[in-house]
Design a protein around this motif. Sequence first.
Motif, PDB file in Angstrom:
ATOM      1  N   ASN A 189      75.088  55.740  15.074  1.00  0.00           N
ATOM      2  CA  ASN A 189      75.588  54.394  14.808  1.00  0.00           C
ATOM      3  C   ASN A 189      77.083  54.392  14.542  1.00  0.00           C
ATOM      4  O   ASN A 189      77.791  53.451  14.914  1.00  0.00           O
ATOM      5  N   ALA A 194      79.883  52.283  16.617  1.00  0.00           N
ATOM      6  CA  ALA A 194      80.900  51.426  16.003  1.00  0.00           C
ATOM      7  C   ALA A 194      82.290  51.741  16.546  1.00  0.00           C
ATOM      8  O   ALA A 194      83.100  50.835  16.775  1.00  0.00           O
ATOM      9  N   PRO A 220      78.825  41.547  13.982  1.00  0.00           N
ATOM     10  CA  PRO A 220      77.830  42.584  13.693  1.00  0.00           C
ATOM     11  C   PRO A 220      77.147  43.052  14.965  1.00  0.00           C
ATOM     12  O   PRO A 220      76.998  42.286  15.926  1.00  0.00           O
ATOM     13  N   SER A 256      71.461  47.159  17.322  1.00  0.00           N
ATOM     14  CA  SER A 256      71.087  48.218  18.248  1.00  0.00           C
ATOM     15  C   SER A 256      69.572  48.278  18.386  1.00  0.00           C
ATOM     16  O   SER A 256      68.856  48.420  17.396  1.00  0.00           O
ATOM     17  N   THR A 284      68.703  48.919  14.460  1.00  0.00           N
ATOM     18  CA  THR A 284      69.707  48.966  13.403  1.00  0.00           C
ATOM     19  C   THR A 284      70.660  47.779  13.538  1.00  0.00           C
ATOM     20  O   THR A 284      70.900  47.283  14.644  1.00  0.00           O
ATOM     21  N   PHE A 309      74.577  46.760  11.979  1.00  0.00           N
ATOM     22  CA  PHE A 309      75.691  47.319  11.227  1.00  0.00           C
ATOM     23  C   PHE A 309      76.961  46.585  11.587  1.00  0.00           C
ATOM     24  O   PHE A 309      77.045  45.860  12.584  1.00  0.00           O
ATOM     25  N   LEU A 358      80.486  51.613   6.907  1.00  0.00           N
ATOM     26  CA  LEU A 358      79.516  51.086   7.855  1.00  0.00           C
ATOM     27  C   LEU A 358      78.273  50.606   7.120  1.00  0.00           C
ATOM     28  O   LEU A 358      77.266  51.317   7.056  1.00  0.00           O
ATOM     29  N   LEU A 377      74.844  49.195   6.810  1.00  0.00           N
ATOM     30  CA  LEU A 377      73.842  49.313   7.869  1.00  0.00           C
ATOM     31  C   LEU A 377      72.446  49.110   7.295  1.00  0.00           C
ATOM     32  O   LEU A 377      72.155  49.508   6.170  1.00  0.00           O
ATOM     33  N   CYS A 406      68.291  49.568   8.759  1.00  0.00           N
ATOM     34  CA  CYS A 406      67.560  50.219   9.848  1.00  0.00           C
ATOM     35  C   CYS A 406      66.072  49.934   9.738  1.00  0.00           C
ATOM     36  O   CYS A 406      65.495  49.995   8.648  1.00  0.00           O
ATOM     37  N   LEU A 417      71.733  42.337   5.262  1.00  0.00           N
ATOM     38  CA  LEU A 417      73.038  42.993   5.291  1.00  0.00           C
ATOM     39  C   LEU A 417      74.147  41.988   5.003  1.00  0.00           C
ATOM     40  O   LEU A 417      75.058  42.255   4.221  1.00  0.00           O
TER      41      LEU A 417
END
Length: 332
Positions: A156, A160, A174, A177, A183, A185, A208, A210, A212, A292
């Motif tokens: 990840n 980024a 943002p 993924s 995820t 992040f 970062l 994140l 998940c 997040l």
Amino acid sequence: EMCIRDRRPALLWNDTRSAPQAAALTDALGGPGAWTERTGSVPVASITASKWQWLRENDSTSTANAAAVRLPHDFLTERLAGVAATDPGDASGSGWYSTATGAYDPDLLELLGLDAALLPEVAPTGAARIGSLTEAAAEALGLPAGIAVAAGTGDNMSAAVGLGLGGEGLLDHPALSLGTSGTVFAASRTRPASTALNGFAAADGTYLPLACTLNCTLAVDKVAALLGLDREDAAPGGDAVLLPYLDGERTPDLPTASGLLTGLRHDTTRQQLLGAAYEGAAVTVLRALDGLLSACGLDPAAPEVAGRPLRLIGGGAQGRMWVETVRRLSGR
């Protein structure tokens, strides 16, 4: 020369057997807040510290005889350059690296019974080169010796960098993924310290934040296989709801969970069941995104936040049904 005397099956990151150890480690340090203050993250089954603790309790011979402790990419770096090195990004997912101090945390190493001498050195942020390709590695790969070898970083963190997130403001765009796991992040120039997310270090000196999930494209593909459908042969789920927590779940932290299907009707089709699997996985990831955003002090429902685009990456981003499901459920 590296010699492996004894072998044992490795616990992969998504193996939830280490969940009890994660909970015990959390309590041993004084709770979630104490962990986020030091490492940026609360232990879950997937972090390396939980795996190490599981191994200590279930195969103490292996931990007692360990000559080195490496993350997979650090193992490759050492084979390539003969240098035991890692980077802040991947180190921040270990559970024994402090994002507050930028170094291994001696108190956590003591808690884990782990000798710092077994760990690789943490290269400076953004270090372009930690060594050179050795003669032996060059011969094995058919490459010239002396090629520069970098410390590398986590998947990840690499994404980024590729997306250029570090050059933008906090959470402007943002990334979501879609892979075996899902995820979300974004880049932050301030160190996140929230028990609701992972406050990892990035590869470029930023941070970062994140979240998940464990079950994403692999879980949906499993449902497609059970139904005998191509992964794109799906329709919106209608009344059917499917939570594809086939491997337990990390966000939310439900390591012993399993898949759940409800809302079946006589007119429910196979395509709707597959669509419900997409929706369940996508909702889980999008809920993690809301968490997040909230943990970083933003209101997910505010128009200026909800209107920001998402960057969709990973294998799932190549799939029409994945893209349309995320677009429909997120409104982005």
